[in-house]
Motif scaffolding. Structure first.
Motif, PDB file in Angstrom:
ATOM      1  N   GLY A  57      -3.737 -76.546  76.872  1.00 37.18           N
ATOM      2  CA  GLY A  57      -3.636 -77.919  77.220  1.00 37.18           C
ATOM      3  C   GLY A  57      -2.454 -78.695  76.416  1.00 37.18           C
ATOM      4  O   GLY A  57      -2.573 -79.917  76.538  1.00 37.18           O
ATOM      5  N   ALA A  58      -1.548 -77.843  76.225  1.00 41.69           N
ATOM      6  CA  ALA A  58      -0.559 -78.488  75.319  1.00 41.69           C
ATOM      7  C   ALA A  58       0.760 -78.808  75.998  1.00 41.69           C
ATOM      8  O   ALA A  58       1.075 -78.320  77.112  1.00 41.69           O
ATOM      9  N   GLU A  59       1.515 -79.877  75.555  1.00 41.89           N
ATOM     10  CA  GLU A  59       2.920 -80.066  76.178  1.00 41.89           C
ATOM     11  C   GLU A  59       3.801 -79.479  75.339  1.00 41.89           C
ATOM     12  O   GLU A  59       3.963 -79.168  74.016  1.00 41.89           O
ATOM     13  N   PRO A  60       4.823 -78.574  75.970  1.00 44.38           N
ATOM     14  CA  PRO A  60       5.895 -77.788  75.383  1.00 44.38           C
ATOM     15  C   PRO A  60       6.595 -78.873  74.394  1.00 44.38           C
ATOM     16  O   PRO A  60       6.836 -79.758  74.531  1.00 44.38           O
ATOM     17  N   VAL A  61       7.204 -78.183  73.179  1.00 43.31           N
ATOM     18  CA  VAL A  61       7.935 -78.834  72.205  1.00 43.31           C
ATOM     19  C   VAL A  61       9.177 -77.979  71.993  1.00 43.31           C
ATOM     20  O   VAL A  61      10.510 -78.546  72.055  1.00 43.31           O
ATOM     21  N   GLY A  62       9.021 -76.844  71.992  1.00 43.02           N
ATOM     22  CA  GLY A  62      10.369 -75.785  71.891  1.00 43.02           C
ATOM     23  C   GLY A  62      10.046 -74.306  71.776  1.00 43.02           C
ATOM     24  O   GLY A  62       8.807 -74.178  72.034  1.00 43.02           O
ATOM     25  N   PHE A  63      10.750 -73.368  71.754  1.00 43.00           N
ATOM     26  CA  PHE A  63      10.596 -72.039  71.784  1.00 43.00           C
ATOM     27  C   PHE A  63      11.847 -71.673  71.050  1.00 43.00           C
ATOM     28  O   PHE A  63      13.023 -72.064  70.666  1.00 43.00           O
ATOM     29  N   THR A  64      11.690 -70.291  70.477  1.00 43.38           N
ATOM     30  CA  THR A  64      12.486 -69.598  69.677  1.00 43.38           C
ATOM     31  C   THR A  64      12.464 -67.916  70.464  1.00 43.38           C
ATOM     32  O   THR A  64      11.565 -67.659  71.240  1.00 43.38           O
ATOM     33  N   LEU A  65      13.678 -67.438  70.338  1.00 46.31           N
ATOM     34  CA  LEU A  65      14.070 -66.100  71.034  1.00 46.31           C
ATOM     35  C   LEU A  65      14.344 -65.225  70.096  1.00 46.31           C
ATOM     36  O   LEU A  65      15.481 -65.257  69.430  1.00 46.31           O
ATOM     37  N   ALA A  66      13.630 -64.043  69.976  1.00 44.00           N
ATOM     38  CA  ALA A  66      14.266 -62.973  69.055  1.00 44.00           C
ATOM     39  C   ALA A  66      14.594 -61.843  70.163  1.00 44.00           C
ATOM     40  O   ALA A  66      13.818 -61.289  70.891  1.00 44.00           O
ATOM     41  N   LEU A  67      15.892 -61.448  70.193  1.00 41.25           N
ATOM     42  CA  LEU A  67      16.418 -60.663  71.160  1.00 41.25           C
ATOM     43  C   LEU A  67      16.844 -59.381  70.617  1.00 41.25           C
ATOM     44  O   LEU A  67      17.867 -59.291  69.938  1.00 41.25           O
ATOM     45  N   THR A  68      16.368 -58.224  71.160  1.00 42.28           N
ATOM     46  CA  THR A  68      16.859 -56.895  70.777  1.00 42.28           C
ATOM     47  C   THR A  68      17.593 -56.150  71.744  1.00 42.28           C
ATOM     48  O   THR A  68      17.199 -55.874  72.804  1.00 42.28           O
ATOM     49  N   LEU A  69      18.755 -55.855  71.518  1.00 41.67           N
ATOM     50  CA  LEU A  69      19.618 -55.417  72.676  1.00 41.67           C
ATOM     51  C   LEU A  69      20.171 -53.764  72.321  1.00 41.67           C
ATOM     52  O   LEU A  69      20.908 -53.897  71.034  1.00 41.67           O
ATOM     53  N   PRO A  70      20.251 -52.807  73.245  1.00 39.50           N
ATOM     54  CA  PRO A  70      20.827 -51.762  72.866  1.00 39.50           C
ATOM     55  C   PRO A  70      22.324 -51.800  72.607  1.00 39.50           C
ATOM     56  O   PRO A  70      22.981 -51.035  72.016  1.00 39.50           O
ATOM     57  N   THR A  71      22.736 -52.415  73.770  1.00 44.38           N
ATOM     58  CA  THR A  71      24.264 -52.760  73.532  1.00 44.38           C
ATOM     59  C   THR A  71      24.536 -54.127  73.849  1.00 44.38           C
ATOM     60  O   THR A  71      23.726 -54.700  74.540  1.00 44.38           O
ATOM     61  N   ILE A  72      25.848 -54.454  73.951  1.00 38.80           N
ATOM     62  CA  ILE A  72      26.273 -56.062  74.533  1.00 38.80           C
ATOM     63  C   ILE A  72      26.717 -55.916  75.805  1.00 38.80           C
ATOM     64  O   ILE A  72      27.909 -55.348  75.929  1.00 38.80           O
ATOM     65  N   ASN A  73      25.974 -56.205  76.714  1.00 38.62           N
ATOM     66  CA  ASN A  73      26.623 -55.909  78.000  1.00 38.62           C
ATOM     67  C   ASN A  73      26.596 -57.403  78.757  1.00 38.62           C
ATOM     68  O   ASN A  73      25.496 -58.065  78.793  1.00 38.62           O
ATOM     69  N   GLU A  74      27.791 -57.948  78.763  1.00 37.33           N
ATOM     70  CA  GLU A  74      27.941 -59.428  79.037  1.00 37.33           C
ATOM     71  C   GLU A  74      27.559 -59.927  80.414  1.00 37.33           C
ATOM     72  O   GLU A  74      27.017 -60.922  80.519  1.00 37.33           O
ATOM     73  N   ALA A  75      27.494 -58.888  81.483  1.00 35.36           N
ATOM     74  CA  ALA A  75      27.018 -59.375  82.785  1.00 35.36           C
ATOM     75  C   ALA A  75      25.672 -59.569  82.412  1.00 35.36           C
ATOM     76  O   ALA A  75      24.839 -60.485  83.185  1.00 35.36           O
ATOM     77  N   TRP A  76      24.861 -58.753  81.956  1.00 34.38           N
ATOM     78  CA  TRP A  76      23.433 -58.715  81.565  1.00 34.38           C
ATOM     79  C   TRP A  76      23.105 -60.166  80.820  1.00 34.38           C
ATOM     80  O   TRP A  76      22.054 -60.772  81.309  1.00 34.38           O
ATOM     81  N   LEU A  77      24.073 -60.166  79.826  1.00 32.88           N
ATOM     82  CA  LEU A  77      23.639 -61.709  79.025  1.00 32.88           C
ATOM     83  C   LEU A  77      23.801 -62.610  79.778  1.00 32.88           C
ATOM     84  O   LEU A  77      22.840 -63.829  79.540  1.00 32.88           O
ATOM     85  N   GLN A  78      24.645 -62.787  80.754  1.00 33.14           N
ATOM     86  CA  GLN A  78      25.071 -63.857  81.336  1.00 33.14           C
ATOM     87  C   GLN A  78      23.922 -64.300  82.324  1.00 33.14           C
ATOM     88  O   GLN A  78      23.236 -65.318  82.345  1.00 33.14           O
ATOM     89  N   ALA A  79      23.403 -63.285  82.973  1.00 34.92           N
ATOM     90  CA  ALA A  79      22.222 -63.415  83.847  1.00 34.92           C
ATOM     91  C   ALA A  79      20.947 -63.715  83.038  1.00 34.92           C
ATOM     92  O   ALA A  79      20.266 -64.581  83.536  1.00 34.92           O
ATOM     93  N   PHE A  80      20.680 -63.013  82.038  1.00 34.87           N
ATOM     94  CA  PHE A  80      19.463 -63.371  81.151  1.00 34.87           C
ATOM     95  C   PHE A  80      19.699 -64.881  80.715  1.00 34.87           C
ATOM     96  O   PHE A  80      18.626 -65.511  80.843  1.00 34.87           O
ATOM     97  N   GLY A  81      20.758 -65.325  79.997  1.00 31.33           N
ATOM     98  CA  GLY A  81      20.858 -66.534  79.566  1.00 31.33           C
ATOM     99  C   GLY A  81      20.579 -67.553  80.672  1.00 31.33           C
ATOM    100  O   GLY A  81      20.129 -68.556  80.449  1.00 31.33           O
ATOM    101  N   SER A  82      21.206 -67.379  81.786  1.00 26.82           N
ATOM    102  CA  SER A  82      21.199 -68.399  82.875  1.00 26.82           C
ATOM    103  C   SER A  82      19.833 -68.502  83.533  1.00 26.82           C
ATOM    104  O   SER A  82      19.544 -69.692  83.669  1.00 26.82           O
ATOM    105  N   GLN A  83      19.098 -67.519  83.564  1.00 21.98           N
ATOM    106  CA  GLN A  83      17.812 -67.630  83.965  1.00 21.98           C
ATOM    107  C   GLN A  83      16.899 -68.299  82.917  1.00 21.98           C
ATOM    108  O   GLN A  83      15.785 -68.761  83.077  1.00 21.98           O
ATOM    109  N   LEU A  84      16.923 -67.831  81.593  1.00 23.67           N
ATOM    110  CA  LEU A  84      16.320 -68.397  80.645  1.00 23.67           C
ATOM    111  C   LEU A  84      16.644 -69.957  80.692  1.00 23.67           C
ATOM    112  O   LEU A  84      15.441 -70.572  80.402  1.00 23.67           O
TER     113      LEU A  84
END
Length: 325
Positions: A81-108
């Motif tokens: 029954g809570a109202e959202p305040v904020g969230f933290t994100l811990a992201l573990t990546l095998p490599t830096i894939n800029e296209a993947w990160l752009q899509a992930f970040g935009s949807q997030l």
């Protein structure tokens, strides 16, 4: 690209102007810690980790990983029954894939905007793909808990059940090959819709609540265990969507609803005297009364005049269950 440029480009910059955060978030991304202004009421916190190959197939799109990771976590706030305040994100990546990160970040960002929950901090590191989300919320008065239910009360669920579980058979298929019905089921899995507004309205009405992540049997059993009671549900009252029934047999559809999980609907209990009041809350999502609580422990189902004891696995166990791949 290094870690700090990654954080700045895909997370700090997009969330820098997130609307309506000034009243609660003094400092977000960019310092050693996030700083929140003192909150009235109760602070509620939940953490979930999603690992590639265990919680989603290794070839899952970045958009789905983002939507499911945040949506499943925000659903925990809805269940309290809570109202959202904020969230933290811990992201573990095998490599830096800029296209993947752009899509992930935009949807997030898109999902966070829909649920009005800003990103306030986190971490990135190298390793097998994994996403850990910690959500913070607040409740001004009374939280919803798993305990508090009592024999004689009604059992309710929101929405329809089993759709997301049914969609597991569709994962990996090209989008163009999906029928409109299959695409609807697929979206029920790919993009959970936390019932935040319903959870908030149920405060002071519902006696116990939980979000359905492990299947109706397992999650209703959690309420029963915490409340020291049992439940008898009616087979014909369990809400199954037309899409599910058009794709699977009635028996298969029922099994998806009872055992499948990933619905992220709310299951809650309430006194019989609140039935009309609860039905008045169903403008945004259908609400179904599916059974009754009783003194006898365990979860059973009334089916064709016979009472069947439903066996629960106790929910998803990360150290026993097989992966989704």
């Amino acid at each position: 690209m290094g870690e700090f440029e990654l954080i700045s480009r895909y997370f700090h910059a997009p969330f820098a102007n997130f609307p309506n955060v000034g009243r609660l978030i003094e400092t977000g991304i960019g310092d050693d810690c996030a700083v929140l202004t003192p909150l009235s009421g109760r602070l509620v916190i939940s953490t979930d980790t999603c690992v590639s190959g265990a919680h989603f197939p290794v070839d899952t799109s970045a958009e789905m990983v983002a939507a499911r990771s945040l949506g499943s976590s925000v659903s925990d706030l809805a269940a309290m029954g809570a109202e959202p305040v904020g969230f933290t994100l811990a992201l573990t990546l095998p490599t830096i894939n800029e296209a993947w990160l752009q899509a992930f970040g935009s949807q997030l960002y898109e999902s966070a905007l829909a649920w009005r929950i800003p990103l306030i901090g986190g971490d990135t590191t190298k390793g097998p793909l994994a996403v850990t989300v910690t959500v913070l919320g607040r409740v001004q008065d009374q939280c919803l808990y798993r305990h508090g239910a009592a024999p004689g009360e009604d059992v309710w669920v929101s929405g329809s059940l089993g759709d997301a579980a049914a969609a597991l058979s569709l994962l990996g298929r090209p989008d163009a090959s999906l029928t409109p019905i299959e695409r609807w089921l697929y979206q029920r899995y790919a993009s959970p819709q936390p019932r935040l507004r319903l959870g908030s309205m149920l405060r002071g009405i519902a006696t116990a609540a939980i979000d359905i992540s492990d299947g109706l049997i397992a999650d209703l059993a959690h309420i029963c265990s915490a409340s020291n009671c049992g439940a008898l549900i009616e087979e014909g009252a369990i809400p199954l969507s037309p899409a599910l029934l058009a794709t699977f047999s009635k028996e298969e559809a029922l099994n998806c609803a009872l055992e499948g999980g990933d619905d992220y609907e709310l299951c809650f209990t309430a006194p019989q005297s609140t039935r009309d009041l609860i039905q008045s809350l169903s403008a945004d999502v259908a609400l179904s009364r599916i059974g009754t609580l009783r003194k006898e422990s365990g979860v059973s189902m009334q089916r064709r005049g016979e009472e069947i004891r439903l066996m629960t696995k106790g929910g998803y166990d990360h150290f026993k269950e097989s992966s989704v791949t």
